[in-house]
Design an enzyme around this catalytic site. Structure first.
Site, PDB file in Angstrom:
ATOM      1  CB  CYS A 266       6.358  -3.945  -7.568  1.00 24.62           C
ATOM      2  SG  CYS A 266       6.574  -4.383  -9.297  1.00 24.62           S
ATOM      3  CB  SER A 299       4.781  -5.279 -13.011  1.00 19.34           C
ATOM      4  OG  SER A 299       4.014  -5.749 -14.118  1.00 19.34           O
ATOM      5  CG  ASP A 300      -1.147  -3.883 -10.028  1.00 24.87           C
ATOM      6  OD1 ASP A 300      -1.850  -4.649 -10.716  1.00 24.87           O
ATOM      7  OD2 ASP A 300      -1.592  -3.261  -9.054  1.00 24.87           O
ATOM      8  CB  CYS A 301      -2.329  -5.502 -14.802  1.00 26.50           C
ATOM      9  SG  CYS A 301      -2.398  -7.202 -14.195  1.00 26.50           S
ATOM     10  CB  SER A 303       2.719  -1.165 -12.854  1.00 27.48           C
ATOM     11  OG  SER A 303       3.612  -2.245 -12.921  1.00 27.48           O
TER      12      SER A 303
END
Length: 771
Positions: A266, A299-301, A303
């Site tokens: 995401c 998750s994107d880092c 986020s």
């Protein structure tokens, strides 16, 4: 002996520093043991744990493992830097590795050392998309996964790779457009599913296991990084339901359903006011519910941190942690969940069952990868090692992909290909003429080696080199020096464009013209040249080069993307005619006036005549273009003729269906209506040129103008190689509800009734869809 060891270490240290200074990201990591759990040979007691029993099914093993963990240990497995449990024989595991276009050193899970100093660096994805070659997409993935497994076996890489990026390249300014297959949902869908299959599918055909685990990102409607103060961390993408289902979601749906991807990431942004990593409808509802993801959601880092601190979506970090996990997130890239999950449980916002669900998805993925099966060197792929990285065949494939993707956009008769015998001197000019790292774009690894454009061209003829600019920003063009070498040469190759200082992650463009004084340099050189002038554009996105398109002195234009480690050789292959170009543009090239008028933050795909908004991508854009999606020339000419296509397609409806008694513009594309309604299109293709080559056949359809339908949309694509005067047959199977349907204003898929038009090049065929 000690002196010899110290001397060897000092030599290695100096070598590593030297290589690092050349931008090769070389580290003295001497690990040679892979990371894995259930090392029964070293600890026989582990065989009593059911999660180490390879004869049991994945769910049974995962349940056993989860039941043995304390709550604190469980929390250690919801973050990318997962903490091992030594008494259970589970080591630490780093989830974050990347393989966008080759094994990458981005992310802490992968290292290059003296043992494996580099990996095959394929062209940046946008150029690979320009090949329109689905089998090539999968083959690249297969090679990358083999090199990844080889590196894993010597402790230099993980097994979970957060690639590919399948976001739609919606706006030409987006710095990360280079990472994507392009602007078309069908191309992106086919690329994503094929690349994932290449990465994940095992040679033994076991569909329950994975070679490596891929991840489709960034979900969803993510394509603004940093434009005029609008940052991806806080951007709210306002998207209509129609555009969502029609444009942004299809690649992700295909990645899960057709590619069976092991993970979806995401994104940072919000969609219609909700953070994607905290939206239960998008995560649990769609990915897990509708599409039945067999894997984990990550998750994107950082986020989650951005959801709390930049978006202020929740009041406390604990609420953020609870929202993400309850929405369906399984893994956090970063440490946010390590820091705040326990507090969320203590406050009653989460319970242990929520954590169990998340880590079960994570463990199941690692089980499918064989991480809990003991030493990987005793499993399938256990024989892979450094010898299987950067093989001659892999490096040749990188060259093949680059030349198959290169797009010939202009070619005055008598210009290209150049003749090795006729050209005695070649002037090679431009800031990208002798580059190395620029060619591989971002999310790169250390390549096996580089062939620069200058090196590639010099291998065929004598060259004179002049950079023309200090760098791609070209604040002051070195016009006089460049004109001097150009005026005496038989032909000139100008290699211009951009690099990661112009377009990159976290860096969107404001202008889409050639940077700085590059255009001044190009025009000045062309004016004094006596022979062919070839403009080569090395870039991640399109450029407004109307001046060059219109200038008769500029005889040819090539777009070469960021062409990978063998880019220079591939450019020379095309320029000298060793390879007949067949690439097609995977994105629209707009004029500079477009970006001056259209805010990047407007997510609407469709035009709005009331405001003058022109829409986006070839499917909807109504304004002028420099070059169009699908443009691309060959050194041959291919003629197309229609062999088989319907004039009428009838959709059977029940007697009581409302459209039997009332006039309908469209009908629902639902299973009961659409079952087994398909037809074949057969095209005869003839190479009427003097050179063998491949025809890239793009099949488009223009539907009736209902529901704000696209002007046209891509149905499919194929490549056909033909010798001079040879013919071949291309077959497309068109599923009416899958391929001809469009999305209405409420996000529902419909089949438009009435006249449809099929397009292949200049060939058109009309047919009617009725009931």
């Amino acid at each position: 002996m000690a002196l010899a060891k110290n001397t060897a270490f000092l030599f290695c240290y100096i070598l590593c520093i030297t290589l690092t200074n050349f931008g090769l990201n070389f580290r003295p990591v001497f690990a040679q043991i892979p990371t894995f759990a259930c090392d029964v040979s070293s600890n026989p007691g582990l065989k009593n744990f059911r999660f180490c029993d390879v004869s049991l099914d994945v769910k049974t093993r995962v349940d056993d493992l989860v039941n043995r963990l304390t709550l604190q240990e469980k929390i250690g497995f919801v973050v990318s830097g997962a903490k091992g449990v030594s008494n259970l024989g589970i080591p630490n595991y780093e989830w974050w590795s990347e393989a966008l276009h080759g094994v990458s050193y981005t992310g802490p899970g992968t290292h290059f050392t003296s043992l494996v100093p580099g990996a095959t660096s394929f062209p940046q994805v946008l150029l690979t998309g320009a090949t329109f070659n689905e089998s090539l997409f999968e083959l690249i993935g297969k090679v990358v996964s083999t090199e990844a497994r080889a590196m894993h076996n010597v402790g230099l890489a993980g097994l979970t790779f957060w690639s590919p990026n399948i976001n739609i390249f919606r706006d030409p300014r987006w710095g990360r457009g280079q990472e994507t297959p392009g602007e078309d949902p069908v191309l992106s869908s086919k690329y994503g599913a094929a690349y994932v299959r290449g990465l994940q599918q095992r040679d033994d055909g076991d569909k329950d296991k994975l070679k490596v685990a891929a991840c489709c990102k960034h979900y969803t409607a993510y394509d603004v990084d940093n434009w005029q103060g609008n940052l991806r961390y806080s951007f709210n993408a306002v998207v209509t339901q129609q555009d969502m289902e029609d444009t942004f979601q299809p690649p992700f749906k295909s990645c899960v359903l057709d590619g069976n991807v092991a993970s979806v990431m995401c994104s940072y942004n919000q969609v219609n006011g909700k953070p994607t990593c905290g939206d239960p409808d998008l995560l649990t509802g769609v990915i897990r519910g509708q599409w039945k993801l067999n894997g984990y959601i990550v998750s994107d880092c950082d986020s989650l941190k951005e959801m709390f601190s930049s978006q202020n979506y929740t009041k406390t970090p604990e609420e953020t942690a609870a929202l993400a996990i309850k929405s369906g997130l399984d893994l956090n890239c970063g440490s946010f969940l390590t820091d705040h999950t326990q507090a969320a449980i203590d406050r009653g916002l989460l319970n242990e069952t929520d954590i169990n669900k998340a880590i079960s998805n994570n463990f199941a993925t690692l089980m499918r990868l064989g991480f809990f099966d003991g030493d990987p060197r005793k499993q399938l792929y256990g024989n892979l090692g450094p010898k299987d990285v950067c093989t001659p065949a892999n490096q040749e494939l990188a060259r093949e992909v680059a030349r198959e993707g290169i797009v010939l956009l202009k070619n005055t008769e008598g210009s290209l290909p150049l003749s090795r015998t006729a050209i005695k001197s070649l002037a090679v000019i431009g800031p990208n003429a002798n580059v190395t790292k620029t060619m591989i774009g971002n999310y790169e690894g250390t390549p096996c080696k580089y062939t620069t454009p200058l090196q590639g061209l010099t291998a065929s003829v004598a060259t004179v080199y002049q950079p023309g600019c200090a760098d791609v920003s070209c604040a002051t063009a070195q016009v006089d020096e460049a004109k001097k070498v150009a005026a005496t040469a038989d032909a000139v190759v100008l290699i211009m464009g951009s690099d990661l200082s112009i377009e990159a992650e976290a860096k969107d463009r404001l202008d889409i013209t050639l940077p700085g004084q590059q255009s001044i340099l190009v025009t000045a050189v062309a004016n004094v040249s006596k022979g062919p002038v070839i403009l080569v554009i090395m870039s991640g996105g399109g450029m407004d080069v109307q001046f060059a398109k219109d200038d008769p002195k500029i005889t040819s234009i090539l777009w070469v993307g960021f062409p990978g480690e063998a880019g220079g050789a591939a450019i020379a292959d095309v320029i000298f005619g060793y390879y007949n170009p067949s690439g097609r543009l995977p994105m629209t090239w707009y004029p500079q006036s477009y970006v001056e008028k259209v805010p990047m933050t407007n997510m609407n795909m469709r035009p709005d005549p009331a405001t003058g908004y022109p829409g986006r991508t070839y499917r909807f854009y109504t304004g002028p273009t420099i070059f169009s999606f699908g443009d691309g020339l060959s050194y041959s000419q291919f003629n197309h003729s229609l062999v088989q296509a319907p004039n009428l397609v009838s959709i059977p409806l029940d007697e009581g269906h409302v459209c039997r008694s009332s006039k309908c513009d469209s009908i629902d594309a639902v299973e009961e209506t659409c079952k087994n309604i398909a037809f074949d299109i057969h095209l005869r293709v003839k190479n009427v040129g003097k050179m063998a080559g491949s025809d890239t056949v793009l099949l488009f359809s223009s539907p009736p103008r209902v529901h704000n339908a696209p002007q046209k949309h891509l149905l499919g694509f194929q490549k056909l190689h033909l010798t001079p005067m040879a013919e071949g047959l291309v077959r497309f199977n068109v599923d009416v509800c899958k391929h001809l349907s469009l999305v209405d204003e409420h996000g529902k898929r419909k089949v438009a009734l009435g006249p449809h038009v099929l397009h292949v090049g200049s060939l058109e065929h009309s047919f009617n869809v009725g009931i």
